[in-house]
Design a protein around this motif. Structure first.
Motif, PDB file in Angstrom:
ATOM      1  N   SER A   9       0.913  -1.242   0.012  1.00 47.19           N
ATOM      2  CA  SER A   9      -0.104  -0.019   0.100  1.00 47.19           C
ATOM      3  C   SER A   9       1.022   1.286  -0.057  1.00 47.19           C
ATOM      4  O   SER A   9       1.814   1.294   0.554  1.00 47.19           O
ATOM      5  CB  SER A   9      -0.849   0.098   1.183  1.00 47.19           C
ATOM      6  OG  SER A   9      -1.744  -1.029   1.157  1.00 47.19           O
ATOM      7  N   TRP A  10       0.537   2.117  -0.651  1.00 49.42           N
ATOM      8  CA  TRP A  10       1.218   3.524  -0.899  1.00 49.42           C
ATOM      9  C   TRP A  10       0.023   4.417  -0.453  1.00 49.42           C
ATOM     10  O   TRP A  10      -1.179   4.573  -1.116  1.00 49.42           O
ATOM     11  CB  TRP A  10       1.963   3.823  -2.203  1.00 49.42           C
ATOM     12  CG  TRP A  10       3.106   2.953  -2.628  1.00 49.42           C
ATOM     13  CD1 TRP A  10       4.146   2.963  -2.102  1.00 49.42           C
ATOM     14  CD2 TRP A  10       2.809   1.459  -3.226  1.00 49.42           C
ATOM     15  NE1 TRP A  10       4.987   1.882  -2.693  1.00 49.42           N
ATOM     16  CE2 TRP A  10       4.173   1.075  -3.189  1.00 49.42           C
ATOM     17  CE3 TRP A  10       1.585   0.788  -3.885  1.00 49.42           C
ATOM     18  CZ2 TRP A  10       4.330  -0.054  -3.654  1.00 49.42           C
ATOM     19  CZ3 TRP A  10       2.048  -0.285  -4.263  1.00 49.42           C
ATOM     20  CH2 TRP A  10       3.429  -0.760  -4.439  1.00 49.42           C
ATOM     21  N   THR A  11       0.603   5.451   0.032  1.00 52.07           N
ATOM     22  CA  THR A  11      -0.265   6.994   0.307  1.00 52.07           C
ATOM     23  C   THR A  11       0.339   7.778  -0.752  1.00 52.07           C
ATOM     24  O   THR A  11       1.339   8.337  -0.619  1.00 52.07           O
ATOM     25  CB  THR A  11      -0.249   7.391   1.729  1.00 52.07           C
ATOM     26  OG1 THR A  11      -0.551   6.197   2.377  1.00 52.07           O
ATOM     27  CG2 THR A  11      -1.172   8.618   1.860  1.00 52.07           C
ATOM     28  N   ARG A  12      -0.603   8.616  -1.539  1.00 52.65           N
ATOM     29  CA  ARG A  12      -0.270   9.484  -2.468  1.00 52.65           C
ATOM     30  C   ARG A  12      -0.185  10.746  -1.532  1.00 52.65           C
ATOM     31  O   ARG A  12      -0.674  10.975  -0.408  1.00 52.65           O
ATOM     32  CB  ARG A  12      -1.499   9.553  -3.536  1.00 52.65           C
ATOM     33  CG  ARG A  12      -1.243   8.530  -4.385  1.00 52.65           C
ATOM     34  CD  ARG A  12      -2.405   8.883  -5.612  1.00 52.65           C
ATOM     35  NE  ARG A  12      -2.446   7.694  -6.516  1.00 52.65           N
ATOM     36  CZ  ARG A  12      -3.449   7.362  -7.028  1.00 52.65           C
ATOM     37  NH1 ARG A  12      -4.618   7.677  -6.884  1.00 52.65           N
ATOM     38  NH2 ARG A  12      -3.303   6.295  -8.061  1.00 52.65           N
ATOM     39  N   GLN A  13       0.387  11.861  -2.321  1.00 47.80           N
ATOM     40  CA  GLN A  13       0.521  12.876  -1.738  1.00 47.80           C
ATOM     41  C   GLN A  13      -0.691  13.785  -1.340  1.00 47.80           C
ATOM     42  O   GLN A  13      -0.941  14.448  -0.253  1.00 47.80           O
ATOM     43  CB  GLN A  13       1.224  13.970  -2.521  1.00 47.80           C
ATOM     44  CG  GLN A  13       2.595  13.628  -2.792  1.00 47.80           C
ATOM     45  CD  GLN A  13       3.434  14.621  -3.517  1.00 47.80           C
ATOM     46  OE1 GLN A  13       2.972  15.548  -4.151  1.00 47.80           O
ATOM     47  NE2 GLN A  13       4.646  14.286  -3.796  1.00 47.80           N
ATOM     48  N   ASP A  14      -2.067  13.375  -2.050  1.00 49.15           N
ATOM     49  CA  ASP A  14      -3.321  13.873  -1.778  1.00 49.15           C
ATOM     50  C   ASP A  14      -3.809  13.116  -0.703  1.00 49.15           C
ATOM     51  O   ASP A  14      -5.254  13.484  -0.124  1.00 49.15           O
ATOM     52  CB  ASP A  14      -4.014  13.910  -2.940  1.00 49.15           C
ATOM     53  CG  ASP A  14      -4.256  12.533  -3.697  1.00 49.15           C
ATOM     54  OD1 ASP A  14      -4.228  11.480  -3.046  1.00 49.15           O
ATOM     55  OD2 ASP A  14      -5.133  12.533  -4.642  1.00 49.15           O
ATOM     56  N   GLY A  15      -3.242  12.169  -0.074  1.00 51.48           N
ATOM     57  CA  GLY A  15      -3.820  11.224   1.047  1.00 51.48           C
ATOM     58  C   GLY A  15      -4.545  10.053   0.645  1.00 51.48           C
ATOM     59  O   GLY A  15      -4.822   9.407   1.450  1.00 51.48           O
ATOM     60  N   SER A  16      -4.941   9.899  -0.643  1.00 50.41           N
ATOM     61  CA  SER A  16      -5.263   8.678  -0.938  1.00 50.41           C
ATOM     62  C   SER A  16      -4.494   7.401  -1.081  1.00 50.41           C
ATOM     63  O   SER A  16      -3.348   7.766  -1.069  1.00 50.41           O
ATOM     64  CB  SER A  16      -6.212   8.745  -2.666  1.00 50.41           C
ATOM     65  OG  SER A  16      -4.920   9.091  -3.490  1.00 50.41           O
ATOM     66  N   VAL A  17      -5.082   6.346  -0.760  1.00 50.58           N
ATOM     67  CA  VAL A  17      -4.330   5.252  -0.729  1.00 50.58           C
ATOM     68  C   VAL A  17      -4.594   4.323  -1.638  1.00 50.58           C
ATOM     69  O   VAL A  17      -5.354   4.066  -2.220  1.00 50.58           O
ATOM     70  CB  VAL A  17      -4.563   4.247   0.512  1.00 50.58           C
ATOM     71  CG1 VAL A  17      -4.127   3.079   0.746  1.00 50.58           C
ATOM     72  CG2 VAL A  17      -4.537   5.096   1.770  1.00 50.58           C
TER      73      VAL A  17
END
Length: 100
Positions: free
Chosen positions: A30-38
């Motif tokens: 799992s990664w979290t994008r800069q906009d907070g979405s996973v």
């Protein structure tokens, strides 16, 4: 864009090779994008001829669904409505896990 696709392909191949070498059956990242979405990436190693529950369902006729699928889905819901991830994981399990 071609460079990005090449990097993604190299990362995918490296993860799959590593997973195969350690004898793993699956990998979830799992990664979290800069906009907070996973974003979730799930990789599973299986033989190309292994049929999943999802594959089996696509091949079922109405009678087979009534006999096999309905009881399996009811059992899946024993503890309440399963999450989307739980259902996806169940559909990706081997067909042999589909109890009659």
């Amino acid at each position: 864009m071609e460079r990005a696709e090449a990097i993604i392909a190299a990362c995918r191949d490296t993860m799959l090779t590593t997973l195969e070498k350690i004898g793993g059956q699956s990998l979830i990242c799992s990664w979290t994008r800069q906009d907070g979405s996973v974003v979730k990436l799930a990789l599973e190693i299986r033989t190309s001829d292994q049929t999943t529950i999802g594959d089996a369902i696509r091949d079922m006729d109405d009678e087979e669904m009534a006999r096999k699928l309905v009881p399996a889905v009811l059992a899946l819901c024993d503890d309440g409505a399963p999450s989307e991830d739980t259902v996806r994981d169940w559909l990706e399990r081997p067909q042999s896990d589909l109890k009659v």
